[in-house]
Design a protein around this motif. Structure first.
Motif, PDB file in Angstrom:
ATOM      1  N   ASP A 204      19.394   9.787  11.711  1.00 34.29           N
ATOM      2  CA  ASP A 204      20.718  10.298  12.045  1.00 34.29           C
ATOM      3  C   ASP A 204      20.722  11.829  11.909  1.00 34.29           C
ATOM      4  OD1 ASP A 204      23.369  11.052  12.156  1.00 34.29           O
ATOM      5  OD2 ASP A 204      24.080   9.554  10.728  1.00 34.29           O
ATOM      6  N   PRO A 205      21.059  12.563  12.968  1.00 34.28           N
ATOM      7  CA  PRO A 205      21.070  14.034  12.891  1.00 34.28           C
ATOM      8  C   PRO A 205      21.955  14.579  11.770  1.00 34.28           C
ATOM      9  CG  PRO A 205      21.216  13.340  15.168  1.00 34.28           C
ATOM     10  CD  PRO A 205      21.361  12.106  14.337  1.00 34.28           C
ATOM     11  N   GLU A 206      23.006  13.846  11.423  1.00 36.35           N
ATOM     12  CA  GLU A 206      23.887  14.296  10.338  1.00 36.35           C
ATOM     13  C   GLU A 206      23.164  14.258   8.987  1.00 36.35           C
ATOM     14  OE1 GLU A 206      27.175  16.146   8.992  1.00 36.35           O
ATOM     15  OE2 GLU A 206      26.832  15.584  11.089  1.00 36.35           O
ATOM     16  N   LYS A 207      22.300  13.243   8.813  1.00 31.07           N
ATOM     17  CA  LYS A 207      21.516  13.172   7.579  1.00 31.07           C
ATOM     18  C   LYS A 207      20.481  14.295   7.530  1.00 31.07           C
ATOM     19  CE  LYS A 207      22.049   8.225   6.734  1.00 31.07           C
ATOM     20  NZ  LYS A 207      23.002   8.461   5.629  1.00 31.07           N
ATOM     21  N   VAL A 208      19.933  14.649   8.690  1.00 33.49           N
ATOM     22  CA  VAL A 208      19.006  15.784   8.755  1.00 33.49           C
ATOM     23  C   VAL A 208      19.754  17.065   8.394  1.00 33.49           C
ATOM     24  CG1 VAL A 208      17.443  17.109  10.212  1.00 33.49           C
ATOM     25  CG2 VAL A 208      17.590  14.627  10.493  1.00 33.49           C
ATOM     26  N   TYR A 209      20.976  17.210   8.923  1.00 34.41           N
ATOM     27  CA  TYR A 209      21.792  18.382   8.596  1.00 34.41           C
ATOM     28  C   TYR A 209      22.024  18.487   7.090  1.00 34.41           C
ATOM     29  CZ  TYR A 209      26.026  21.163   7.933  1.00 34.41           C
ATOM     30  OH  TYR A 209      26.934  22.071   7.476  1.00 34.41           O
ATOM     31  N   GLU A 210      22.337  17.351   6.454  1.00 34.74           N
ATOM     32  CA  GLU A 210      22.557  17.340   5.000  1.00 34.74           C
ATOM     33  C   GLU A 210      21.285  17.743   4.259  1.00 34.74           C
ATOM     34  OE1 GLU A 210      23.932  13.396   4.294  1.00 34.74           O
ATOM     35  OE2 GLU A 210      25.878  13.733   5.273  1.00 34.74           O
ATOM     36  N   PHE A 211      20.146  17.324   4.769  1.00 30.20           N
ATOM     37  CA  PHE A 211      18.867  17.701   4.164  1.00 30.20           C
ATOM     38  C   PHE A 211      18.651  19.212   4.280  1.00 30.20           C
ATOM     39  CE2 PHE A 211      14.279  18.485   4.501  1.00 30.20           C
ATOM     40  CZ  PHE A 211      13.822  17.902   3.326  1.00 30.20           C
ATOM     41  N   VAL A 212      18.997  19.780   5.431  1.00 30.89           N
ATOM     42  CA  VAL A 212      18.834  21.220   5.630  1.00 30.89           C
ATOM     43  C   VAL A 212      19.791  21.992   4.718  1.00 30.89           C
ATOM     44  CG1 VAL A 212      18.956  23.117   7.294  1.00 30.89           C
ATOM     45  CG2 VAL A 212      17.998  20.921   7.991  1.00 30.89           C
ATOM     46  N   VAL A 213      21.000  21.481   4.531  1.00 35.51           N
ATOM     47  CA  VAL A 213      21.932  22.100   3.581  1.00 35.51           C
ATOM     48  C   VAL A 213      21.296  22.165   2.193  1.00 35.51           C
ATOM     49  CG1 VAL A 213      24.139  21.802   2.374  1.00 35.51           C
ATOM     50  CG2 VAL A 213      24.021  21.469   4.847  1.00 35.51           C
ATOM     51  N   MET A 214      20.642  21.069   1.792  1.00 38.47           N
ATOM     52  CA  MET A 214      19.962  21.043   0.501  1.00 38.47           C
ATOM     53  C   MET A 214      18.828  22.070   0.459  1.00 38.47           C
ATOM     54  SD  MET A 214      17.805  17.952  -1.250  1.00 38.47           S
ATOM     55  CE  MET A 214      16.457  18.248  -0.088  1.00 38.47           C
ATOM     56  N   LEU A 215      18.078  22.186   1.556  1.00 40.53           N
ATOM     57  CA  LEU A 215      16.982  23.169   1.613  1.00 40.53           C
ATOM     58  C   LEU A 215      17.540  24.583   1.474  1.00 40.53           C
ATOM     59  CD1 LEU A 215      14.642  21.908   4.490  1.00 40.53           C
ATOM     60  CD2 LEU A 215      14.229  21.802   2.032  1.00 40.53           C
ATOM     61  N   ARG A 216      18.660  24.848   2.116  1.00 38.27           N
ATOM     62  CA  ARG A 216      19.267  26.174   2.020  1.00 38.27           C
ATOM     63  C   ARG A 216      19.629  26.510   0.565  1.00 38.27           C
ATOM     64  NH1 ARG A 216      21.915  28.801   6.355  1.00 38.27           N
ATOM     65  NH2 ARG A 216      23.794  29.040   5.075  1.00 38.27           N
ATOM     66  N   LYS A 217      20.181  25.524  -0.118  1.00 39.56           N
ATOM     67  CA  LYS A 217      20.533  25.734  -1.528  1.00 39.56           C
ATOM     68  C   LYS A 217      19.285  25.988  -2.370  1.00 39.56           C
ATOM     69  CE  LYS A 217      24.862  23.141  -1.408  1.00 39.56           C
ATOM     70  NZ  LYS A 217      25.564  21.907  -1.834  1.00 39.56           N
ATOM     71  N   MET A 218      18.215  25.242  -2.070  1.00 37.38           N
ATOM     72  CA  MET A 218      16.960  25.426  -2.800  1.00 37.38           C
ATOM     73  C   MET A 218      16.407  26.831  -2.603  1.00 37.38           C
ATOM     74  SD  MET A 218      14.968  21.818  -2.161  1.00 37.38           S
ATOM     75  CE  MET A 218      13.424  22.502  -2.780  1.00 37.38           C
ATOM     76  N   HIS A 219      16.649  27.397  -1.414  1.00 42.01           N
ATOM     77  CA  HIS A 219      16.165  28.750  -1.106  1.00 42.01           C
ATOM     78  C   HIS A 219      17.198  29.830  -1.462  1.00 42.01           C
ATOM     79  CE1 HIS A 219      13.234  26.466   1.348  1.00 42.01           C
ATOM     80  NE2 HIS A 219      12.459  27.522   1.153  1.00 42.01           N
TER      81      HIS A 219
END
Length: 222
Positions: A204-219
Motif C-alpha cells: 500500500d503506497p500509504e504504508k510506504v509513505y508512513e515508512f518514509v515519514v519514519m525515515l525522515r524522523k530518523m534523519h
C-alpha cells in the motif's frame, strides 16, 4: 528448508526486493522469503551471503548467493528461460533492456530520495525538477508502446514498476503529481498494476509513505 529451495532475503518496503518477487510471480516459481530487520540488525546469513554490500535482496539458490536485484532478475530469467521469458530474444533487445535497467537503478531511487530528504525549498524544487526529468526520459523510452519491451510485460517493466509504490511519498513531500507531469508513464503504471504479479507484491503506497515519514524522523528531518 532444504538447500534446493529458492530463498529470498527480503525487506517488505524495498523496491529492489519487490522486483525479484514480481519476477518470481511472472515465472510461476515457488520460493521462501526471509524478512530481514534492516533497521534493528542484519542476520548473519545476510552478512555472510553479501559481505561486500551487506544489503538485500539476496537470492540463495542451492545455497549459492546471487546479489543485486537487476542481476537476480536476469539470473531468474536466464535459468528459467522456458517459463514466460522476460528478456528479449535478440542481442540488441537484451542490451537495451540492460541499459535501461541500469538507468533506473542509478537514477530513480536516488532521485526520489533527494525529494524526501530535502530540507530547503530551493533544494526541494531542484530535486523535484530532476526527478520529473528522469521520468520523462523513461516516458520517452516507453513511447507509445504498452510496455517497455512492446506488447508484452518484460524485464524493464519488472525493474521499473517496483519503484512506483514510493511515488506517492515523493508526491506528498514534493508537491507534484506524476499523472500530471508524465501522463503516459502514469498510464503505464496503471496498466502494470492490473497484473496479478505486480498487484500482489507492491505494498500500500500509504504504508510506504508512513515508512518514509519514519525515515525522515530518523534523519532529523521534520
Amino acid at each position: 528448508m532444504s538447500k534446493e529451495d529458492l530463498l529470498l532475503l527480503d525487506f517488505w518496503v524495498s523496491p529492489f526486493c519487490m522486483r525479484v518477487k514480481i519476477a518470481f510471480a511472472e515465472k510461476g516459481l515457488a520460493y521462501i522469503s526471509q524478512e530481514e530487520d534492516l533497521l534493528g540488525g542484519k542476520s548473519e546469513l545476510l552478512l555472510k551471503s553479501n559481505p561486500i554490500y551487506q544489503k538485500v535482496p539476496i537470492l540463495l539458490d542451492n545455497g549459492k548467493p546471487i546479489v543485486e536485484s537487476s542481476n537476480i532478475v536476469y539470473y531468474i530469467d536466464e535459468k528459467y528461460a522456458n517459463q514466460n521469458p522476460l528478456l528479449p530474444s535478440c542481442a540488441y533487445g537484451r542490451s537495451r533492456a540492460r541499459f535501461w535497467a541500469d538507468f533506473i537503478d542509478k537514477k530513480v531511487y536516488e532521485g526520489g530520495m533527494a525529494i524526501w530528504r530535502s530540507t530547503k525549498a530551493d533544494e526541494l524544487e531542484l530535486a523535484k525538477k530532476e526527478f520529473v526529468d528522469i521520468l520523462k526520459k523513461l516516458e520517452g523510452a516507453l513511447g507509445d508502446k504498452d510496455y517497455f519491451g512492446g506488447d508484452n510485460f518484460g524485464y524493464i517493466d519488472v525493474i521499473a514498476i517496483s519503484m512506483t509504490c514510493w511515488f506517492h511519498a515523493y508526491e506528498r513531500f514534493g508537491g507534484f503529481k506524476v499523472d500530471e507531469e508524465c501522463p503516459k508513464f502514469d498510464a503505464w503504471i496503471k496498466r502494470c498494476l492490473k497484473r496479478e504479479s505486480v498487484a500482489s507484491v507492491l505494498p500500500d503506497p500509504e504504508k510506504v509513505y508512513e515508512f518514509v515519514v519514519m525515515l525522515r524522523k530518523m534523519h532529523g528531518i521534520e
